[in-house]
Design a protein around this motif. Structure first.
Motif, PDB file in Angstrom:
ATOM      1  N   ILE A   3       0.841  -1.199   0.000  1.00 41.91           N
ATOM      2  CA  ILE A   3       0.000   0.000   0.000  1.00 41.91           C
ATOM      3  C   ILE A   3       0.870   1.241   0.000  1.00 41.91           C
ATOM      4  O   ILE A   3       0.622   2.204  -0.737  1.00 41.91           O
ATOM      5  N   LEU A   4       1.917   1.236   0.819  1.00 44.64           N
ATOM      6  CA  LEU A   4       2.810   2.391   0.892  1.00 44.64           C
ATOM      7  C   LEU A   4       3.505   2.620  -0.442  1.00 44.64           C
ATOM      8  O   LEU A   4       3.716   3.765  -0.857  1.00 44.64           O
ATOM      9  N   SER A   5       3.858   1.525  -1.113  1.00 53.28           N
ATOM     10  CA  SER A   5       4.516   1.640  -2.420  1.00 53.28           C
ATOM     11  C   SER A   5       3.596   2.290  -3.442  1.00 53.28           C
ATOM     12  O   SER A   5       4.002   3.187  -4.195  1.00 53.28           O
ATOM     13  N   ILE A   6       2.338   1.848  -3.482  1.00 53.96           N
ATOM     14  CA  ILE A   6       1.381   2.422  -4.434  1.00 53.96           C
ATOM     15  C   ILE A   6       1.111   3.884  -4.090  1.00 53.96           C
ATOM     16  O   ILE A   6       1.058   4.749  -4.960  1.00 53.96           O
ATOM     17  N   MET A   7       0.943   4.170  -2.777  1.00 51.57           N
ATOM     18  CA  MET A   7       0.692   5.542  -2.346  1.00 51.57           C
ATOM     19  C   MET A   7       1.846   6.454  -2.739  1.00 51.57           C
ATOM     20  O   MET A   7       1.648   7.582  -3.185  1.00 51.57           O
ATOM     21  N   GLY A   8       3.078   5.930  -2.576  1.00 51.13           N
ATOM     22  CA  GLY A   8       4.240   6.726  -2.943  1.00 51.13           C
ATOM     23  C   GLY A   8       4.279   7.022  -4.428  1.00 51.13           C
ATOM     24  O   GLY A   8       4.685   8.112  -4.849  1.00 51.13           O
ATOM     25  N   SER A   9       3.806   6.071  -5.248  1.00 52.49           N
ATOM     26  CA  SER A   9       3.790   6.266  -6.692  1.00 52.49           C
ATOM     27  C   SER A   9       2.793   7.331  -7.102  1.00 52.49           C
ATOM     28  O   SER A   9       3.048   8.138  -7.999  1.00 52.49           O
ATOM     29  N   PHE A  10       1.628   7.329  -6.450  1.00 53.62           N
ATOM     30  CA  PHE A  10       0.578   8.251  -6.838  1.00 53.62           C
ATOM     31  C   PHE A  10       0.600   9.573  -6.081  1.00 53.62           C
ATOM     32  O   PHE A  10      -0.111  10.506  -6.464  1.00 53.62           O
ATOM     33  N   LEU A  11       1.407   9.676  -5.026  1.00 56.54           N
ATOM     34  CA  LEU A  11       1.442  10.914  -4.248  1.00 56.54           C
ATOM     35  C   LEU A  11       1.811  12.128  -5.093  1.00 56.54           C
ATOM     36  O   LEU A  11       1.158  13.180  -4.973  1.00 56.54           O
ATOM     37  N   PRO A  12       2.852  12.052  -5.954  1.00 59.65           N
ATOM     38  CA  PRO A  12       3.158  13.228  -6.801  1.00 59.65           C
ATOM     39  C   PRO A  12       1.981  13.635  -7.676  1.00 59.65           C
ATOM     40  O   PRO A  12       1.684  14.829  -7.820  1.00 59.65           O
ATOM     41  N   MET A  13       1.294  12.651  -8.285  1.00 61.48           N
ATOM     42  CA  MET A  13       0.138  12.968  -9.119  1.00 61.48           C
ATOM     43  C   MET A  13      -0.950  13.629  -8.289  1.00 61.48           C
ATOM     44  O   MET A  13      -1.552  14.626  -8.713  1.00 61.48           O
ATOM     45  N   TYR A  14      -1.213  13.061  -7.118  1.00 65.90           N
ATOM     46  CA  TYR A  14      -2.258  13.614  -6.258  1.00 65.90           C
ATOM     47  C   TYR A  14      -1.954  15.056  -5.885  1.00 65.90           C
ATOM     48  O   TYR A  14      -2.832  15.930  -5.964  1.00 65.90           O
ATOM     49  N   LEU A  15      -0.727  15.320  -5.481  1.00 69.51           N
ATOM     50  CA  LEU A  15      -0.371  16.671  -5.045  1.00 69.51           C
ATOM     51  C   LEU A  15      -0.450  17.666  -6.207  1.00 69.51           C
ATOM     52  O   LEU A  15      -0.888  18.808  -6.029  1.00 69.51           O
ATOM     53  N   MET A  79      -6.062   3.481  -6.151  1.00 74.34           N
ATOM     54  CA  MET A  79      -5.071   2.638  -5.486  1.00 74.34           C
ATOM     55  C   MET A  79      -5.671   1.317  -5.036  1.00 74.34           C
ATOM     56  O   MET A  79      -5.042   0.257  -5.160  1.00 74.34           O
ATOM     57  N   LEU A  80      -6.890   1.354  -4.515  1.00 74.43           N
ATOM     58  CA  LEU A  80      -7.555   0.126  -4.101  1.00 74.43           C
ATOM     59  C   LEU A  80      -7.766  -0.811  -5.292  1.00 74.43           C
ATOM     60  O   LEU A  80      -7.591  -2.029  -5.183  1.00 74.43           O
ATOM     61  N   CYS A  81      -8.119  -0.236  -6.449  1.00 70.95           N
ATOM     62  CA  CYS A  81      -8.345  -1.038  -7.651  1.00 70.95           C
ATOM     63  C   CYS A  81      -7.044  -1.654  -8.162  1.00 70.95           C
ATOM     64  O   CYS A  81      -7.011  -2.826  -8.558  1.00 70.95           O
ATOM     65  N   ILE A  82      -5.978  -0.879  -8.143  1.00 75.60           N
ATOM     66  CA  ILE A  82      -4.689  -1.400  -8.592  1.00 75.60           C
ATOM     67  C   ILE A  82      -4.245  -2.543  -7.684  1.00 75.60           C
ATOM     68  O   ILE A  82      -3.762  -3.581  -8.149  1.00 75.60           O
ATOM     69  N   ARG A 111     -14.724  15.203 -10.975  1.00 78.55           N
ATOM     70  CA  ARG A 111     -15.964  14.538 -10.565  1.00 78.55           C
ATOM     71  C   ARG A 111     -16.048  13.151 -11.191  1.00 78.55           C
ATOM     72  O   ARG A 111     -16.387  12.169 -10.521  1.00 78.55           O
ATOM     73  N   GLN A 112     -15.727  13.062 -12.469  1.00 80.50           N
ATOM     74  CA  GLN A 112     -15.795  11.746 -13.105  1.00 80.50           C
ATOM     75  C   GLN A 112     -14.660  10.850 -12.645  1.00 80.50           C
ATOM     76  O   GLN A 112     -14.783   9.622 -12.685  1.00 80.50           O
ATOM     77  N   PHE A 113     -13.571  11.429 -12.206  1.00 77.60           N
ATOM     78  CA  PHE A 113     -12.477  10.642 -11.655  1.00 77.60           C
ATOM     79  C   PHE A 113     -12.989   9.794 -10.482  1.00 77.60           C
ATOM     80  O   PHE A 113     -12.688   8.597 -10.377  1.00 77.60           O
ATOM     81  N   VAL A 114     -13.782  10.390  -9.613  1.00 79.34           N
ATOM     82  CA  VAL A 114     -14.373   9.651  -8.497  1.00 79.34           C
ATOM     83  C   VAL A 114     -15.345   8.600  -9.024  1.00 79.34           C
ATOM     84  O   VAL A 114     -15.363   7.446  -8.561  1.00 79.34           O
ATOM     85  N   ALA A 115     -16.137   8.971 -10.014  1.00 76.38           N
ATOM     86  CA  ALA A 115     -17.138   8.047 -10.565  1.00 76.38           C
ATOM     87  C   ALA A 115     -16.487   6.809 -11.173  1.00 76.38           C
ATOM     88  O   ALA A 115     -16.949   5.678 -10.938  1.00 76.38           O
ATOM     89  N   VAL A 116     -15.420   6.995 -11.949  1.00 75.53           N
ATOM     90  CA  VAL A 116     -14.787   5.827 -12.566  1.00 75.53           C
ATOM     91  C   VAL A 116     -14.143   4.948 -11.501  1.00 75.53           C
ATOM     92  O   VAL A 116     -14.134   3.709 -11.622  1.00 75.53           O
ATOM     93  N   GLY A 117     -13.620   5.560 -10.437  1.00 74.79           N
ATOM     94  CA  GLY A 117     -13.052   4.776  -9.347  1.00 74.79           C
ATOM     95  C   GLY A 117     -14.093   3.893  -8.692  1.00 74.79           C
ATOM     96  O   GLY A 117     -13.845   2.711  -8.398  1.00 74.79           O
ATOM     97  N   CYS A 118     -15.281   4.425  -8.470  1.00 74.69           N
ATOM     98  CA  CYS A 118     -16.381   3.644  -7.886  1.00 74.69           C
ATOM     99  C   CYS A 118     -16.776   2.489  -8.807  1.00 74.69           C
ATOM    100  O   CYS A 118     -16.985   1.356  -8.346  1.00 74.69           O
ATOM    101  N   VAL A 119     -16.874   2.760 -10.092  1.00 77.32           N
ATOM    102  CA  VAL A 119     -17.278   1.725 -11.052  1.00 77.32           C
ATOM    103  C   VAL A 119     -16.210   0.630 -11.131  1.00 77.32           C
ATOM    104  O   VAL A 119     -16.529  -0.570 -11.120  1.00 77.32           O
ATOM    105  N   PHE A 120     -14.941   1.032 -11.198  1.00 76.84           N
ATOM    106  CA  PHE A 120     -13.875   0.028 -11.289  1.00 76.84           C
ATOM    107  C   PHE A 120     -13.850  -0.862 -10.046  1.00 76.84           C
ATOM    108  O   PHE A 120     -13.659  -2.071 -10.140  1.00 76.84           O
ATOM    109  N   PHE A 121     -14.051  -0.269  -8.885  1.00 83.64           N
ATOM    110  CA  PHE A 121     -14.062  -1.057  -7.654  1.00 83.64           C
ATOM    111  C   PHE A 121     -15.273  -1.991  -7.636  1.00 83.64           C
ATOM    112  O   PHE A 121     -15.222  -3.070  -7.033  1.00 83.64           O
ATOM    113  N   ALA A 122     -16.332  -1.589  -8.316  1.00 78.86           N
ATOM    114  CA  ALA A 122     -17.543  -2.416  -8.378  1.00 78.86           C
ATOM    115  C   ALA A 122     -17.374  -3.638  -9.276  1.00 78.86           C
ATOM    116  O   ALA A 122     -18.096  -4.634  -9.113  1.00 78.86           O
TER     117      ALA A 122
END
Length: 320
Positions: A3-15, A79-82, A111-122
């Protein structure tokens, strides 16, 4: 540690996403939405996103916190989906970036970023045959972007074994709809989204966007090559991903007359960032893996290089 590895990968994008200011096509619109919501004038926007705005306002925080919170939810879901679907987190990270989704979703369509995350997790609940969980997650996604609701009936489709020839036949059957497109769109917008009646969506015509088509076709050809002769035996979540690939191919070839059609393609095509690492994991020849990854990145760049100026992500500015 994973989890920490994935978070570290996406942290720059998130910020980068969360700290931007007047970058992309939507930032100014979202700021206007916030002002309307805070002032009590009201704003016609999905309730999930609206609640985030209300929360930020009532906590006495600045508008930028809407981005911090919304992007955090989106990246957490991604991150959860990956972690759930991918066999190689680095490749998933690379494909998400090279495919332009960092620019399209993170720097524009949060807004759609959240929506696609919900769908992918589904999607996992199609494999597990738990429709209630699937429908609840898709509905939650629709509270952030209405396009997610399109995915409700696909619970009954994505998990099925469908011959590739059937997709070709479906594409040929769909193409003539362009003849009646204007009448169909006028009725749909008048009935469900009247605020768009005066927009140019109704007059949209069938076109082929070569760079986007190139990226999609190359990606799906790689998927089909890696899947090989086992395509008919694919089951579970990989069947969901394979069907998504084929539906996205149909959409980018014969359904480009649909208003904002790429927003619908997201739900079917972006999961290739999970599927391709799973397929590459079965390939034992390292040189083949590297060659295919380079081919995918090159095809992605053909598309991304033509869209950066259109999406107004450069020059990048922060709120600091």
């Amino acid at each position: 540690m994973l989890i920490l590895s994935i978070m570290g990968s996406f942290l720059p994008m998130y910020l980068i996403n969360a700290c931007m200011s007047y970058v992309g096509n939507d930032y100014a619109n979202y700021y206007t939405y916030y002002q309307n919501i805070v002032s009590g004038r009201g704003q016609d926007v999905e309730i999930g996103y609206k609640l985030i705005n209300i929360f930020v306002a009532r906590m006495g925080l600045s508008f930028q916190w809407v981005y911090f919170i919304t992007c955090f939810i989106a990246y957490a879901l991604l991150m959860l989906c990956i972690r759930k679907y991918s066999k190689n987190y680095a490749v998933s990270y690379l494909l998400f970036f090279s495919g332009g989704f960092f620019f399209l979703l993170g720097l524009n369509q949060i807004r759609q970023f959240v929506a696609v995350g919900c769908v992918f997790f589904a999607f996992q609940f199609i494999e597990k045959k738990k429709p209630l969980f699937y429908f609840v997650l898709v509905i939650i996604g629709g509270l952030f972007h209405v396009t997610a609701y399109v995915m409700l009936p696909f619970y009954f489709i994505l998990g099925k074994k469908i011959r590739l020839s059937l997709y070709a036949a479906g594409a040929l059957a769909i193409l003539p709809i362009n003849i009646f497109f204007n009448d169909i769109m006028a009725w749909l917008f008048k009935t469900f989204m009247p605020r768009y009646m005066n927009s140019n969506y109704i007059s949209k015509e069938y076109t082929l966007e070569v760079p986007y088509l190139t990226m999609t076709v190359v990606t799906i050809v790689v998927v089909l090559l890696l899947a090989g002769h086992e395509k008919k035996d694919i089951e579970g979540i990989e069947r969901v991903f394979l069907n998504g690939c084929m539906i996205s191919l149909v959409m980018v070839t014969v359904c480009t007359w649909i208003p904002e059609y790429k927003r619908f393609v997201y739900y079917f095509f972006i999961p290739t960032i999970f599927y391709i690492p799973r397929l590459l994991d079965k390939e034992k020849r390292v040189w083949v893996k590297l060659a295919l990854i380079l081919l995918l990145v090159a095809a992605d760049w053909v598309n991304v290089s033509t869209t950066l100026s259109f999406n107004h992500v450069l020059p990048y500015k922060t709120f600091f």
